[in-house]
Write a protein that holds these residues in place. Structure first.
Motif, PDB file in Angstrom:
ATOM      1  N   GLU A 195       3.590  30.388   2.473  1.00  0.00           N
ATOM      2  CA  GLU A 195       3.400  28.971   2.780  1.00  0.00           C
ATOM      3  C   GLU A 195       3.652  28.632   4.249  1.00  0.00           C
ATOM      4  O   GLU A 195       3.461  27.499   4.665  1.00  0.00           O
ATOM      5  CB  GLU A 195       4.265  28.073   1.881  1.00  0.00           C
ATOM      6  N   TYR A 196       4.122  29.593   5.037  1.00  0.00           N
ATOM      7  CA  TYR A 196       4.281  29.375   6.474  1.00  0.00           C
ATOM      8  C   TYR A 196       3.045  29.906   7.201  1.00  0.00           C
ATOM      9  O   TYR A 196       2.500  29.268   8.091  1.00  0.00           O
ATOM     10  CB  TYR A 196       5.532  30.080   6.993  1.00  0.00           C
ATOM     11  N   GLY A 197       2.604  31.086   6.751  1.00  0.00           N
ATOM     12  CA  GLY A 197       1.441  31.686   7.379  1.00  0.00           C
ATOM     13  C   GLY A 197       0.177  30.875   7.174  1.00  0.00           C
ATOM     14  O   GLY A 197      -0.737  30.921   8.002  1.00  0.00           O
ATOM     15  N   SER A 216       0.096  27.572   6.932  1.00  0.00           N
ATOM     16  CA  SER A 216       0.341  26.178   7.288  1.00  0.00           C
ATOM     17  C   SER A 216      -0.585  25.745   8.419  1.00  0.00           C
ATOM     18  O   SER A 216      -1.350  26.528   8.980  1.00  0.00           O
ATOM     19  CB  SER A 216       1.797  26.010   7.729  1.00  0.00           C
ATOM     20  N   GLN A 217      -0.480  24.470   8.784  1.00  0.00           N
ATOM     21  CA  GLN A 217      -1.302  23.929   9.850  1.00  0.00           C
ATOM     22  C   GLN A 217      -0.768  24.286  11.231  1.00  0.00           C
ATOM     23  O   GLN A 217      -1.379  23.951  12.243  1.00  0.00           O
ATOM     24  CB  GLN A 217      -1.396  22.407   9.716  1.00  0.00           C
ATOM     25  N   VAL A 218       0.381  24.963  11.287  1.00  0.00           N
ATOM     26  CA  VAL A 218       0.937  25.399  12.566  1.00  0.00           C
ATOM     27  C   VAL A 218       0.156  26.621  13.041  1.00  0.00           C
ATOM     28  O   VAL A 218       0.091  27.642  12.352  1.00  0.00           O
ATOM     29  CB  VAL A 218       2.431  25.748  12.432  1.00  0.00           C
ATOM     30  N   THR A 219      -0.453  26.537  14.208  1.00  0.00           N
ATOM     31  CA  THR A 219      -1.306  27.609  14.700  1.00  0.00           C
ATOM     32  C   THR A 219      -0.478  28.770  15.248  1.00  0.00           C
ATOM     33  O   THR A 219       0.701  28.614  15.590  1.00  0.00           O
ATOM     34  CB  THR A 219      -2.233  27.101  15.803  1.00  0.00           C
ATOM     35  N   ILE A 220      -1.116  29.940  15.353  1.00  0.00           N
ATOM     36  CA  ILE A 220      -0.442  31.125  15.892  1.00  0.00           C
ATOM     37  C   ILE A 220       0.002  30.898  17.341  1.00  0.00           C
ATOM     38  O   ILE A 220       1.151  31.225  17.688  1.00  0.00           O
ATOM     39  CB  ILE A 220      -1.353  32.360  15.771  1.00  0.00           C
ATOM     40  N   PRO A 221      -0.846  30.346  18.202  1.00  0.00           N
ATOM     41  CA  PRO A 221      -0.370  30.090  19.574  1.00  0.00           C
ATOM     42  C   PRO A 221       0.846  29.169  19.618  1.00  0.00           C
ATOM     43  O   PRO A 221       1.767  29.389  20.416  1.00  0.00           O
ATOM     44  CB  PRO A 221      -1.589  29.442  20.247  1.00  0.00           C
ATOM     45  N   GLU A 222       0.846  28.144  18.754  1.00  0.00           N
ATOM     46  CA  GLU A 222       2.002  27.238  18.747  1.00  0.00           C
ATOM     47  C   GLU A 222       3.257  27.954  18.276  1.00  0.00           C
ATOM     48  O   GLU A 222       4.345  27.757  18.824  1.00  0.00           O
ATOM     49  CB  GLU A 222       1.720  26.027  17.849  1.00  0.00           C
ATOM     50  N   ILE A 223       3.118  28.786  17.230  1.00  0.00           N
ATOM     51  CA  ILE A 223       4.272  29.545  16.746  1.00  0.00           C
ATOM     52  C   ILE A 223       4.796  30.456  17.846  1.00  0.00           C
ATOM     53  O   ILE A 223       6.018  30.541  18.084  1.00  0.00           O
ATOM     54  CB  ILE A 223       3.881  30.376  15.509  1.00  0.00           C
ATOM     55  N   ARG A 224       3.882  31.130  18.545  1.00  0.00           N
ATOM     56  CA  ARG A 224       4.292  32.061  19.596  1.00  0.00           C
ATOM     57  C   ARG A 224       4.970  31.329  20.753  1.00  0.00           C
ATOM     58  O   ARG A 224       6.031  31.754  21.247  1.00  0.00           O
ATOM     59  CB  ARG A 224       3.080  32.842  20.102  1.00  0.00           C
ATOM     60  N   ASP A 225       4.388  30.196  21.184  1.00  0.00           N
ATOM     61  CA  ASP A 225       4.987  29.445  22.292  1.00  0.00           C
ATOM     62  C   ASP A 225       6.352  28.875  21.910  1.00  0.00           C
ATOM     63  O   ASP A 225       7.291  28.878  22.717  1.00  0.00           O
ATOM     64  CB  ASP A 225       4.055  28.306  22.714  1.00  0.00           C
ATOM     65  N   THR A 226       6.448  28.380  20.673  1.00  0.00           N
ATOM     66  CA  THR A 226       7.726  27.832  20.216  1.00  0.00           C
ATOM     67  C   THR A 226       8.778  28.926  20.108  1.00  0.00           C
ATOM     68  O   THR A 226       9.946  28.720  20.469  1.00  0.00           O
ATOM     69  CB  THR A 226       7.546  27.152  18.839  1.00  0.00           C
ATOM     70  N   LYS A 254       9.290  18.591  13.960  1.00  0.00           N
ATOM     71  CA  LYS A 254       7.901  19.061  13.996  1.00  0.00           C
ATOM     72  C   LYS A 254       7.547  19.833  12.733  1.00  0.00           C
ATOM     73  O   LYS A 254       6.466  19.658  12.161  1.00  0.00           O
ATOM     74  CB  LYS A 254       7.683  19.944  15.219  1.00  0.00           C
ATOM     75  N   ARG A 255       8.446  20.714  12.297  1.00  0.00           N
ATOM     76  CA  ARG A 255       8.151  21.523  11.116  1.00  0.00           C
ATOM     77  C   ARG A 255       8.113  20.666   9.862  1.00  0.00           C
ATOM     78  O   ARG A 255       7.360  20.949   8.932  1.00  0.00           O
ATOM     79  CB  ARG A 255       9.171  22.654  10.989  1.00  0.00           C
ATOM     80  N   ALA A 256       8.905  19.615   9.816  1.00  0.00           N
ATOM     81  CA  ALA A 256       8.851  18.696   8.664  1.00  0.00           C
ATOM     82  C   ALA A 256       7.503  17.989   8.630  1.00  0.00           C
ATOM     83  O   ALA A 256       6.867  17.875   7.577  1.00  0.00           O
ATOM     84  CB  ALA A 256       9.999  17.690   8.741  1.00  0.00           C
ATOM     85  N   ARG A 257       7.049  17.516   9.788  1.00  0.00           N
ATOM     86  CA  ARG A 257       5.770  16.805   9.843  1.00  0.00           C
ATOM     87  C   ARG A 257       4.594  17.741   9.572  1.00  0.00           C
ATOM     88  O   ARG A 257       3.540  17.304   9.110  1.00  0.00           O
ATOM     89  CB  ARG A 257       5.600  16.134  11.205  1.00  0.00           C
ATOM     90  N   ALA A 258       4.784  19.032   9.857  1.00  0.00           N
ATOM     91  CA  ALA A 258       3.730  20.009   9.597  1.00  0.00           C
ATOM     92  C   ALA A 258       3.663  20.402   8.128  1.00  0.00           C
ATOM     93  O   ALA A 258       2.755  21.141   7.725  1.00  0.00           O
ATOM     94  CB  ALA A 258       3.936  21.248  10.456  1.00  0.00           C
ATOM     95  N   GLY A 259       4.625  19.930   7.334  1.00  0.00           N
ATOM     96  CA  GLY A 259       4.605  20.225   5.900  1.00  0.00           C
ATOM     97  C   GLY A 259       5.137  21.597   5.535  1.00  0.00           C
ATOM     98  O   GLY A 259       4.856  22.104   4.443  1.00  0.00           O
ATOM     99  N   ILE A 260       5.924  22.210   6.414  1.00  0.00           N
ATOM    100  CA  ILE A 260       6.517  23.506   6.103  1.00  0.00           C
ATOM    101  C   ILE A 260       7.572  23.321   5.014  1.00  0.00           C
ATOM    102  O   ILE A 260       8.473  22.495   5.162  1.00  0.00           O
ATOM    103  CB  ILE A 260       7.162  24.136   7.350  1.00  0.00           C
ATOM    104  N   PRO A 261       7.510  24.059   3.902  1.00  0.00           N
ATOM    105  CA  PRO A 261       8.527  23.931   2.853  1.00  0.00           C
ATOM    106  C   PRO A 261       9.908  24.346   3.374  1.00  0.00           C
ATOM    107  O   PRO A 261      10.000  25.200   4.271  1.00  0.00           O
ATOM    108  CB  PRO A 261       8.045  24.893   1.759  1.00  0.00           C
ATOM    109  N   PRO A 262      10.968  23.760   2.857  1.00  0.00           N
ATOM    110  CA  PRO A 262      12.313  24.084   3.363  1.00  0.00           C
ATOM    111  C   PRO A 262      12.670  25.558   3.219  1.00  0.00           C
ATOM    112  O   PRO A 262      13.337  26.128   4.087  1.00  0.00           O
ATOM    113  CB  PRO A 262      13.234  23.185   2.527  1.00  0.00           C
ATOM    114  N   GLU A 263      12.243  26.198   2.125  1.00  0.00           N
ATOM    115  CA  GLU A 263      12.559  27.613   1.929  1.00  0.00           C
ATOM    116  C   GLU A 263      11.899  28.470   3.004  1.00  0.00           C
ATOM    117  O   GLU A 263      12.492  29.421   3.516  1.00  0.00           O
ATOM    118  CB  GLU A 263      12.111  28.088   0.554  1.00  0.00           C
ATOM    119  N   SER A 264      10.674  28.119   3.365  1.00  0.00           N
ATOM    120  CA  SER A 264       9.953  28.868   4.394  1.00  0.00           C
ATOM    121  C   SER A 264      10.599  28.662   5.766  1.00  0.00           C
ATOM    122  O   SER A 264      10.694  29.604   6.569  1.00  0.00           O
ATOM    123  CB  SER A 264       8.492  28.446   4.432  1.00  0.00           C
TER     124      SER A 264
END
Length: 394
Positions: free
Chosen positions: A40-42, A44-54, A88-98
């Motif tokens: 559910e993280y992979g 998600s709407q969070v892109t790979i570049p954003e994950i890498r930059d963050t 940001k992760r809450a607004r992106a809909g990332i589940p708490p477990e993830s």
């Protein structure tokens, strides 16, 4: 506890931290590759570049927290960044477990890289610094989670407020347009043509309905309950699952278990959101006719005679009073015998069955029914006339 660090350990630690700082891209790439494997993280709407930059910025700030001399400034920056990340992760809909799984990667990746760049003779130094590394990462993780939960609460309150506005629009219009029902359905996440169940109650049962809605909203459950309050009444409605092709009506209509023992007016099936206002009025009318013996939801199928009786009384027609007047000339126990016989006959529609129930000859039953017709003018063999009696004795 003894301090086993040598005078040069501080210098060596600074060297290791500097080397970590030069490996930010490596750390970020390692984190990105591993976090995309979290369910559910992979996706998600969070892109790979954003994950890498963050990730790169996260490790940069964590490494700053490991340095000496600017602890306070580095700590404030780290915690501020953690707060932003949690939101940001809450607004992106990332589940708490993830999110938890992702944050836990920070320490393992950081520590693994330290072990890789350290020399064998650095073992004692690393052992003495493990608490510092863990403390920095843990504080970052705690602040991230706190911010995440705060944002989730804010989002839930905002969503609830928006939903309440749309639900109020739904109930406060006697006739809904297709456009309005589509807008409401979109806000609630259900189709405008969805079948729904609906209940209504006031007073103590209404309080219980509100409590049930709160319980359903506290976790993942089979039914979604939507709440509306107006004029002292509490209304709950919920979407019904699609009706199976060969399902009977009783199979297709499902009542949420928490409502099963709450006395309330109940409309088991509402065909589309546009029909909800009328269904709400029906449920409200049924709720007004609840009796002390009612221990759960009461539908029109079960209480149609109560509704009919109330509507006739509102129109100035009291069938029960008319019957009482018609049977005033009965003497002795005749009234009780006639009433008992007629009630049994209404429940079966069969002379023989009524005779067996009352241990009488069928001619006796016929005579009593004829006598009842003579007194009241009601021929029980005529359904339209028998219905008047059913309503009168509701």
């Amino acid at each position: 506890m003894h301090n086993f660090e040598s005078p040069n350990d501080g210098v060596r630690w600074s060297e290791l931290v500097d080397r970590l700082d030069g490996r930010l891209d490596t750390l970020a790439q390692s984190f990105t590759a591993r976090v995309r494997q979290i369910p559910e993280y992979g996706d998600s709407q969070v892109t790979i570049p954003e994950i890498r930059d963050t990730a790169r910025e996260t490790f940069r700030r964590l490494i700053q927290g490991l340095r000496g001399g600017q602890e306070d400034e580095a700590r404030v920056g780290l915690l501020t960044f953690a707060s932003d990340l949690g939101s940001k992760r809450a607004r992106a809909g990332i589940p708490p477990e993830s999110l938890t799984s992702a944050v836990r990667l920070d320490f393992s990746i950081l520590w693994a890289d330290l072990l890789e760049i350290a020399a064998p003779e650095d073992a004692a130094l690393l052992a003495s610094r493990v608490d510092q590394v863990w403390r920095v990462v843990d504080e970052f993780a705690i602040r991230t989670h706190m911010s995440y939960l705060t944002e989730r609460v804010r989002m839930a309150q905002e969503e609830s407020s928006i939903q309440r506005e749309f639900i109020a629009r739904l109930f406060n219009q006697s006739t809904l347009s297709a456009e309005t029902s589509a807008q409401v359905g979109s806000a609630l996440g259900i189709g405008p043509d969805s079948r729904c169940g609906l209940v209504a109650a006031s007073g103590e049962p209404g309080v219980r309905l509100r409590a049930a809605a709160t319980q359903f909203g506290s976790g993942q459950r089979r039914h979604r309950l939507f709440l509306h309050e107006s004029g002292g009444n509490t209304y709950l409605f919920w979407p019904l699952p699609p009706r199976p092709a060969r399902a009977t009506r009783s199979m297709a209509l499902q009542l949420p278990p928490l409502l099963a023992d709450i006395p309330c007016g109940y409309v088991p099936e509402v065909n589309g959101l546009r029909s909800l206002p009328a269904a709400a009025r029906t449920a409200e009318s049924l709720a007004a006719l609840l009796r002390p013996a009612d221990s759960g939801p009461v539908s029109a199928d079960a209480a149609w005679t109560r509704l009919a009786q109330q509507n006739l009384q509102d129109a100035g027609l009291d069938l029960a009073a008319q019957l009482d007047e018609a049977m005033e000339e009965c003497r002795g126990g005749e009234r009780e015998r006639l009433t008992e016989t007629v009630r049994h006959y209404l429940s079966t529609g069969n002379i023989t069955a009524t005779a067996e129930q009352l241990f009488c000859h069928r001619n006796t039953i016929l005579n009593r029914l004829n006598r009842f017709e003579e007194l009241t003018g009601i021929d029980l063999t005529v359904p339209a006339q028998a219905a008047r009696l059913v309503v009168a004795w509701a």
